[in-house]
Design a protein around this motif. Structure first.
Motif: not given
Length: 205
Positions: A1-19
């Protein structure tokens, strides 16, 4: 994963549900309006997919993720595309908004772990379409135009809906022809849109 993308997802808890994750991603980046648009496009894509015997799950995923790159400000999209190794056409440099379809494909793949190439392809061309589109490409393209992200009623909606009663190809061509007739007013005519116009015109003409 690109560093740019890592910054975009900071602070978000992904659950595995795309919706769930897509909506959380939008809201975290204060893109509530795009979230609502994406929900509507998802529903429209599912409806069209059911009518035209296209996999509904694929249509739903492409619908909810098609504008996921809206979290990237327009003035930063070219730099983001460069950072993510995306091929940038001259028309996209002139009108950076249009590269969001390519950015959304990459974010859908890298952040939301969408590996299905049919879904990624549909996301990548949902604004411009392209020559020889798949049924899923056509579904997502049409759904995005039915549930457009502007205020008011789309000026082309009646003709688009009537054309969709014939086929997905007729529906897509109806919208592209609307744009083609207005092309002198467009900031750019994307090569994929031009190719789609001539390709569909030949098929249904």
């Amino acid at each position: 994963m690109n560093v740019y993308e890592q910054d975009l997802q900071k602070g978000i808890r992904f659950t595995g549900s795309v919706y769930t994750d897509a909506l959380e991603f939008f809201y975290h980046h204060h893109q509530d309006r795009t979230a609502e648009h994406s929900i509507r496009v998802k529903k429209a894509a599912e409806t069209l997919a059911k009518s035209f015997h296209v996999p509904m799950r694929k249509a739903a995923i492409a619908g909810i993720l098609h504008d996921i790159s809206a979290v990237i400000p327009n003035e930063k999209r070219i730099a983001a595309a460069e950072a993510l190794g995306i091929d940038i056409l001259p028309e996209e440099r002139v009108f950076p908004m249009i590269i969001h379809q390519k950015l959304s494909k990459v974010l859908a793949r890298d952040l939301f772990h969408t590996q299905d190439q049919d879904i990624l392809n549909a996301i990548e061309c949902h604004t411009t379409l392209k020559a020889n589109p798949s049924p899923l490409d056509l579904v997502v393209f049409a759904a995005d135009k039915i549930e457009w992200d502007q205020s008011g009623r789309p000026p082309y909606i009646k003709e688009l809906q009537e054309a969709l009663e014939i086929s997905l190809e007729y529906g897509a061509f109806q919208y592209i022809q609307y744009l083609w007739n207005e092309r002198d007013k467009l900031k750019v005519v994307h090569p994929w849109l031009r190719d789609a116009y001539h390709n569909l015109k030949e098929k249904i003409g």
